[in-house]
Design an enzyme around this catalytic site. Structure first.
Site, PDB file in Angstrom:
ATOM      1  N   GLU A   1     -67.304 -38.807 -29.663  1.00 36.83           N
ATOM      2  CA  GLU A   1     -65.938 -38.415 -29.340  1.00 36.83           C
ATOM      3  C   GLU A   1     -65.169 -38.044 -30.596  1.00 36.83           C
ATOM      4  O   GLU A   1     -65.673 -38.172 -31.718  1.00 36.83           O
ATOM      5  CB  GLU A   1     -65.225 -39.561 -28.611  1.00 36.83           C
ATOM      6  CG  GLU A   1     -65.112 -40.837 -29.429  1.00 36.83           C
ATOM      7  CD  GLU A   1     -64.601 -42.023 -28.622  1.00 36.83           C
ATOM      8  OE1 GLU A   1     -64.340 -41.868 -27.412  1.00 36.83           O
ATOM      9  OE2 GLU A   1     -64.463 -43.111 -29.197  1.00 36.83           O
TER      10      GLU A   1
ATOM     11  N   HIS B   1     -70.036 -47.042 -29.296  1.00 37.85           N
ATOM     12  CA  HIS B   1     -70.643 -46.344 -28.163  1.00 37.85           C
ATOM     13  C   HIS B   1     -72.096 -45.981 -28.474  1.00 37.85           C
ATOM     14  O   HIS B   1     -72.433 -45.671 -29.622  1.00 37.85           O
ATOM     15  CB  HIS B   1     -69.879 -45.053 -27.846  1.00 37.85           C
ATOM     16  CG  HIS B   1     -68.426 -45.271 -27.572  1.00 37.85           C
ATOM     17  ND1 HIS B   1     -67.967 -46.160 -26.627  1.00 37.85           N
ATOM     18  CD2 HIS B   1     -67.319 -44.717 -28.127  1.00 37.85           C
ATOM     19  CE1 HIS B   1     -66.647 -46.141 -26.603  1.00 37.85           C
ATOM     20  NE2 HIS B   1     -66.232 -45.277 -27.509  1.00 37.85           N
TER      21      HIS B   1
ATOM     22  N   ARG C   1     -68.060 -53.650 -26.347  1.00 37.53           N
ATOM     23  CA  ARG C   1     -67.022 -54.364 -27.090  1.00 37.53           C
ATOM     24  C   ARG C   1     -67.636 -55.404 -28.017  1.00 37.53           C
ATOM     25  O   ARG C   1     -68.491 -56.188 -27.605  1.00 37.53           O
ATOM     26  CB  ARG C   1     -66.063 -55.081 -26.127  1.00 37.53           C
ATOM     27  CG  ARG C   1     -65.212 -54.172 -25.282  1.00 37.53           C
ATOM     28  CD  ARG C   1     -64.125 -54.982 -24.546  1.00 37.53           C
ATOM     29  NE  ARG C   1     -63.713 -54.241 -23.367  1.00 37.53           N
ATOM     30  CZ  ARG C   1     -64.170 -54.472 -22.141  1.00 37.53           C
ATOM     31  NH1 ARG C   1     -65.026 -55.445 -21.946  1.00 37.53           N
ATOM     32  NH2 ARG C   1     -63.764 -53.743 -21.134  1.00 37.53           N
TER      33      ARG C   1
ATOM     34  N   HIS D   1     -65.289 -48.681 -34.112  1.00 36.54           N
ATOM     35  CA  HIS D   1     -63.942 -48.127 -34.184  1.00 36.54           C
ATOM     36  C   HIS D   1     -63.000 -48.889 -33.250  1.00 36.54           C
ATOM     37  O   HIS D   1     -63.436 -49.608 -32.352  1.00 36.54           O
ATOM     38  CB  HIS D   1     -63.951 -46.639 -33.805  1.00 36.54           C
ATOM     39  CG  HIS D   1     -64.439 -46.374 -32.415  1.00 36.54           C
ATOM     40  ND1 HIS D   1     -65.774 -46.396 -32.064  1.00 36.54           N
ATOM     41  CD2 HIS D   1     -63.768 -46.102 -31.264  1.00 36.54           C
ATOM     42  CE1 HIS D   1     -65.905 -46.144 -30.775  1.00 36.54           C
ATOM     43  NE2 HIS D   1     -64.705 -45.959 -30.259  1.00 36.54           N
TER      44      HIS D   1
END
Length: 321
Positions: free
Chosen positions: A119, A102, A197, A177
């Protein structure tokens, strides 16, 4: 209006890697492979509606527009988007998620109005041997990482970690991740829906076509040092005390084990989000009480003041710093 804890009707998202495990929380799932329950959301791609009390039927965006800092607190807004700053999810990983990364708030390639995405994950349940991808192997620089992608051996550069219930992972923007099959996760994140992605196992998406990859953006935003990513076991020795799991510029998250009655207080700076993990009990305040069971998520207004947790259960608490 007197402030009270808000509960929301989750927005369910079908994902190629999803399943039906969120039903164990008593949630209503539509047909299909449901990978994400957006439990508290104020985003164009998913806005949850209040289920209880005087504000029932209003979306979180409408609550924000009507009551603003009165309910969310002086720090309870994204300075960039003006929206509620966090997005709270429950994730059912029946299959492996794509390897992804991200961006941060300052990435030039972000869609207009979108935030970056820092996150954290809290593992609610994991099948024996379940794994996640968590960062790059030491010594992997951009050139080596790009070469591994071009040569179709990206998995050789990734760290895999075996997980169990109670593990906590802080995932700052830039951390490569992926959740693996067999885990159930509570996710606290910036209010963003931007994912780049890198690898998707060459599998078709829900439409039968290969999903888009975003290799150039991913290489641009990846943190090749990964020094700010942290993980921990969260076994609690004491009850009615908080253990700090994550501290970022966007959210602070703690874990506590309730035994008996635990009296607590909100502050004028921030709302409080509670996620019940295991066990049962009640959330009480001057004007009422609500049952607490696993999977329940509550938004406590900054103006609520005193409240208490009663019973025997574990809970995550998140606020903005």
């Amino acid at each position: 209006m007197k402030p009270y804890p808000l509960q929301f009707k989750p927005e369910m998202k079908e994902r190629v890697w999803g399943g039906r495990a969120l039903e164990q929380f008593g949630l209503e799932l539509p047909d299909g492979s449901i990978g994400e329950g957006w439990m508290i959301g104020d985003h164009p791609n998913g806005t949850t509606k209040v289920m209880n009390g005087e504000l029932a039927g209003l979306g979180l965006d409408e609550v924000r527009e009507r009551f603003g800092a009165e309910l969310f607190g002086s720090k309870g807004f994204s300075e960039k988007s003006g929206r509620f700053p966090l997005l709270i999810k429950l994730l059912d990983c029946n299959d492996d998620l794509s390897v992804q990364v991200h961006p941060s708030d300052d990435y030039a390639g972000l869609p207009a109005g979108e935030l970056g995405k820092t996150e954290m994950w809290y593992i609610l349940d994991a099948k024996p041997g379940a794994k996640i991808v968590y960062g790059l192997k030491p010594g992997t620089d951009e050139a080596a990482f790009q070469a591994s992608i071009e040569e179709d051996r990206i998995m050789d550069t990734l760290q895999e970690v075996t997980v169990e219930a109670g593990d906590s992972f802080y995932i700052p923007a830039g951390t490569v991740h992926a959740l693996g099959a067999g885990v159930l996760v509570a996710e606290i994140q910036q209010n963003s829906d931007t994912t780049y992605r890198l690898y998707d196992y060459k599998r078709p998406g829900l439409d039968g076509k290969l999903r888009e990859l975003h290799v150039e953006d991913s290489l641009n935003v990846t943190d090749y040092e990964g020094k700010s990513a942290t993980r921990m076991k969260t076994d609690l020795q004491a009850h009615n005390e908080w253990l700090r799991l994550a501290s970022s510029p966007y959210f602070i998250t703690d874990k506590g084990r309730v035994e008996g009655r635990w009296s607590l207080q909100t502050s004028a700076d921030s709302f409080v989000i509670l996620i019940a993990c295991e066990g049962t009990g009640a959330l009480t305040w001057d004007e009422g009480s609500l049952e607490v069971k696993p999977g329940d998520c509550f938004l406590l207004p900054a103006s609520l003041g005193g409240y208490a947790l009663e019973g025997s259960f574990t809970v995550l608490r998140s606020m903005v710093p």
